[in-house]
Design a protein around this motif. Sequence first.
Motif, PDB file in Angstrom:
ATOM      1  N   LEU A 188      82.638  62.872  46.537  1.00  9.42           N
ATOM      2  CA  LEU A 188      83.901  63.439  46.073  1.00  9.42           C
ATOM      3  C   LEU A 188      84.945  62.340  45.928  1.00  9.42           C
ATOM      4  CD1 LEU A 188      83.945  66.538  48.415  1.00  9.42           C
ATOM      5  CD2 LEU A 188      83.630  66.565  45.945  1.00  9.42           C
ATOM      6  N   PRO A 189      85.945  62.544  45.065  1.00 14.83           N
ATOM      7  CA  PRO A 189      87.034  61.569  44.955  1.00 14.83           C
ATOM      8  C   PRO A 189      87.746  61.394  46.299  1.00 14.83           C
ATOM      9  CG  PRO A 189      87.143  63.170  43.177  1.00 14.83           C
ATOM     10  CD  PRO A 189      86.093  63.653  44.139  1.00 14.83           C
ATOM     11  N   ALA A 190      88.334  60.238  46.510  1.00 14.67           N
ATOM     12  CA  ALA A 190      88.984  59.926  47.785  1.00 14.67           C
ATOM     13  C   ALA A 190      90.061  60.947  48.148  1.00 14.67           C
ATOM     14  CB  ALA A 190      89.580  58.526  47.737  1.00 14.67           C
ATOM     15  N   GLY A 191      90.845  61.380  47.178  1.00  7.90           N
ATOM     16  CA  GLY A 191      91.901  62.359  47.469  1.00  7.90           C
ATOM     17  C   GLY A 191      91.345  63.678  47.977  1.00  7.90           C
ATOM     18  N   VAL A 192      90.258  64.133  47.394  1.00  2.89           N
ATOM     19  CA  VAL A 192      89.632  65.380  47.841  1.00  2.89           C
ATOM     20  C   VAL A 192      89.044  65.189  49.234  1.00  2.89           C
ATOM     21  CG1 VAL A 192      87.809  67.057  47.357  1.00  2.89           C
ATOM     22  CG2 VAL A 192      89.207  66.146  45.489  1.00  2.89           C
ATOM     23  N   ALA A 193      88.420  64.030  49.471  1.00  4.97           N
ATOM     24  CA  ALA A 193      87.839  63.754  50.792  1.00  4.97           C
ATOM     25  C   ALA A 193      88.926  63.743  51.867  1.00  4.97           C
ATOM     26  CB  ALA A 193      87.086  62.429  50.763  1.00  4.97           C
ATOM     27  N   TRP A 194      90.074  63.139  51.563  1.00  7.10           N
ATOM     28  CA  TRP A 194      91.169  63.142  52.535  1.00  7.10           C
ATOM     29  C   TRP A 194      91.705  64.545  52.771  1.00  7.10           C
ATOM     30  CZ3 TRP A 194      92.170  59.868  56.120  1.00  7.10           C
ATOM     31  CH2 TRP A 194      91.805  58.537  55.970  1.00  7.10           C
ATOM     32  N   PHE A 195      91.787  65.340  51.713  1.00  5.25           N
ATOM     33  CA  PHE A 195      92.224  66.731  51.872  1.00  5.25           C
ATOM     34  C   PHE A 195      91.275  67.488  52.794  1.00  5.25           C
ATOM     35  CE2 PHE A 195      91.856  71.171  50.503  1.00  5.25           C
ATOM     36  CZ  PHE A 195      93.124  71.613  50.810  1.00  5.25           C
ATOM     37  N   LEU A 196      89.970  67.299  52.603  1.00  2.00           N
ATOM     38  CA  LEU A 196      88.993  67.977  53.464  1.00  2.00           C
ATOM     39  C   LEU A 196      89.092  67.497  54.911  1.00  2.00           C
ATOM     40  CD1 LEU A 196      85.877  68.183  51.125  1.00  2.00           C
ATOM     41  CD2 LEU A 196      87.440  70.026  51.793  1.00  2.00           C
ATOM     42  N   ARG A 197      89.393  66.218  55.096  1.00  2.00           N
ATOM     43  CA  ARG A 197      89.605  65.718  56.466  1.00  2.00           C
ATOM     44  C   ARG A 197      90.813  66.400  57.103  1.00  2.00           C
ATOM     45  NH1 ARG A 197      88.600  60.343  53.893  1.00  2.00           N
ATOM     46  NH2 ARG A 197      86.380  59.988  54.227  1.00  2.00           N
ATOM     47  N   ALA A 198      91.874  66.582  56.319  1.00  2.00           N
ATOM     48  CA  ALA A 198      93.069  67.260  56.840  1.00  2.00           C
ATOM     49  C   ALA A 198      92.754  68.716  57.184  1.00  2.00           C
ATOM     50  CB  ALA A 198      94.206  67.175  55.822  1.00  2.00           C
TER      51      ALA A 198
ATOM     52  N   LEU B 148      81.717  70.911  55.046  1.00  2.00           N
ATOM     53  CA  LEU B 148      82.535  70.480  53.909  1.00  2.00           C
ATOM     54  C   LEU B 148      82.794  68.977  53.941  1.00  2.00           C
ATOM     55  CD1 LEU B 148      85.126  73.377  53.612  1.00  2.00           C
ATOM     56  CD2 LEU B 148      83.249  72.848  52.056  1.00  2.00           C
ATOM     57  N   LEU B 149      82.999  68.420  55.138  1.00  2.00           N
ATOM     58  CA  LEU B 149      83.231  66.980  55.254  1.00  2.00           C
ATOM     59  C   LEU B 149      82.015  66.172  54.810  1.00  2.00           C
ATOM     60  CD1 LEU B 149      85.157  66.566  58.611  1.00  2.00           C
ATOM     61  CD2 LEU B 149      85.984  66.084  56.321  1.00  2.00           C
ATOM     62  N   GLY B 150      80.837  66.714  55.038  1.00  2.00           N
ATOM     63  CA  GLY B 150      79.614  65.993  54.692  1.00  2.00           C
ATOM     64  C   GLY B 150      79.102  66.264  53.295  1.00  2.00           C
TER      65      GLY B 150
ATOM     66  N   LEU C 104      75.854  76.911  30.500  1.00  2.00           N
ATOM     67  CA  LEU C 104      76.283  75.569  30.884  1.00  2.00           C
ATOM     68  C   LEU C 104      76.321  75.467  32.403  1.00  2.00           C
ATOM     69  CD1 LEU C 104      77.315  72.780  30.030  1.00  2.00           C
ATOM     70  CD2 LEU C 104      79.622  73.748  30.002  1.00  2.00           C
ATOM     71  N   VAL C 105      75.702  74.409  32.920  1.00  2.00           N
ATOM     72  CA  VAL C 105      75.664  74.155  34.358  1.00  2.00           C
ATOM     73  C   VAL C 105      76.234  72.765  34.596  1.00  2.00           C
ATOM     74  CG1 VAL C 105      74.177  73.905  36.379  1.00  2.00           C
ATOM     75  CG2 VAL C 105      73.594  75.585  34.611  1.00  2.00           C
ATOM     76  N   GLY C 106      77.137  72.661  35.560  1.00  2.00           N
ATOM     77  CA  GLY C 106      77.715  71.373  35.890  1.00  2.00           C
ATOM     78  C   GLY C 106      77.246  70.887  37.240  1.00  2.00           C
ATOM     79  N   PHE C 107      76.984  69.613  37.330  1.00  2.00           N
ATOM     80  CA  PHE C 107      76.712  68.946  38.604  1.00  2.00           C
ATOM     81  C   PHE C 107      77.620  67.729  38.599  1.00  2.00           C
ATOM     82  CE2 PHE C 107      74.471  66.005  41.428  1.00  2.00           C
ATOM     83  CZ  PHE C 107      74.206  66.824  42.500  1.00  2.00           C
ATOM     84  N   ALA C 108      78.844  67.929  39.097  1.00  2.00           N
ATOM     85  CA  ALA C 108      79.854  66.887  38.953  1.00  2.00           C
ATOM     86  C   ALA C 108      80.712  66.800  40.207  1.00  2.00           C
ATOM     87  CB  ALA C 108      80.727  67.176  37.740  1.00  2.00           C
ATOM     88  N   PHE C 109      80.914  65.587  40.666  1.00  2.00           N
ATOM     89  CA  PHE C 109      81.724  65.342  41.847  1.00  2.00           C
ATOM     90  C   PHE C 109      82.964  64.517  41.530  1.00  2.00           C
ATOM     91  CE2 PHE C 109      77.810  66.759  43.525  1.00  2.00           C
ATOM     92  CZ  PHE C 109      78.120  67.357  44.734  1.00  2.00           C
ATOM     93  N   ARG C 110      82.977  63.871  40.371  1.00  2.00           N
ATOM     94  CA  ARG C 110      84.160  63.131  39.935  1.00  2.00           C
ATOM     95  C   ARG C 110      84.176  63.029  38.419  1.00  2.00           C
ATOM     96  NH1 ARG C 110      85.503  58.419  42.728  1.00  2.00           N
ATOM     97  NH2 ARG C 110      84.773  59.046  44.743  1.00  2.00           N
ATOM     98  N   ARG C 111      85.348  62.751  37.887  1.00  2.00           N
ATOM     99  CA  ARG C 111      85.511  62.606  36.444  1.00  2.00           C
ATOM    100  C   ARG C 111      84.907  61.278  35.997  1.00  2.00           C
ATOM    101  NH1 ARG C 111      91.458  62.832  34.829  1.00  2.00           N
ATOM    102  NH2 ARG C 111      91.413  60.874  35.946  1.00  2.00           N
ATOM    103  N   GLY C 112      84.229  61.305  34.851  1.00  2.00           N
ATOM    104  CA  GLY C 112      83.690  60.060  34.334  1.00  2.00           C
ATOM    105  C   GLY C 112      82.393  60.261  33.574  1.00  2.00           C
ATOM    106  N   PRO C 113      81.545  59.211  33.556  1.00  2.00           N
ATOM    107  CA  PRO C 113      80.303  59.253  32.787  1.00  2.00           C
ATOM    108  C   PRO C 113      79.363  60.342  33.287  1.00  2.00           C
ATOM    109  CG  PRO C 113      80.659  57.069  33.763  1.00  2.00           C
ATOM    110  CD  PRO C 113      81.729  57.960  34.265  1.00  2.00           C
ATOM    111  N   ALA C 114      78.569  60.854  32.354  1.00  2.00           N
ATOM    112  CA  ALA C 114      77.637  61.932  32.686  1.00  2.00           C
ATOM    113  C   ALA C 114      76.461  61.889  31.724  1.00  2.00           C
ATOM    114  CB  ALA C 114      78.340  63.284  32.595  1.00  2.00           C
TER     115      ALA C 114
END
Length: 150
Positions: free
Chosen positions: A9-19, A56-58, A113-123
Amino acid sequence: MAYRTTVRLPAGVAWFLRAVAAGCVLLCVALWWYAGDQPVACAVVTVVVLGVAGALLGTRGRIEVDDRHLRLIVVPFFRKTLPRQEITSVELSEVDPWREFHGFGYRLKGGGLVGFAFRRGPAVRLTTRDGRTYLIGDPAAEDLLSALRG
């Protein structure tokens, strides 16, 4: 194994989950402080709340390609295995999980349509014989594409 990677996950989402997890710990402490005379209920709530927060953290994604299968794994929740013989086409693409799927992980959207995505970018966009289209986000999408074509 032809290809294997882990996507996070993106760093911001990971920090949110830690909070959120820290808030869950505080909630459990307060629960024991104010309702400690009901230890069974407190223990059940603690196990459930901290178990969900810990899971969720893992959370992370794994993509595995071997000679016969493509596996999309959302650790620790879910595993999808696609036989490679069912894949009819693959191409490079881009993905934005929030805009396209309204969230991260393994996401179903209308129209097959099925997505398997954890961050924005190449796919990699792949189509299967049953008409489903998978949009698989991977920072090393070109390597995934090569493994699927190989």
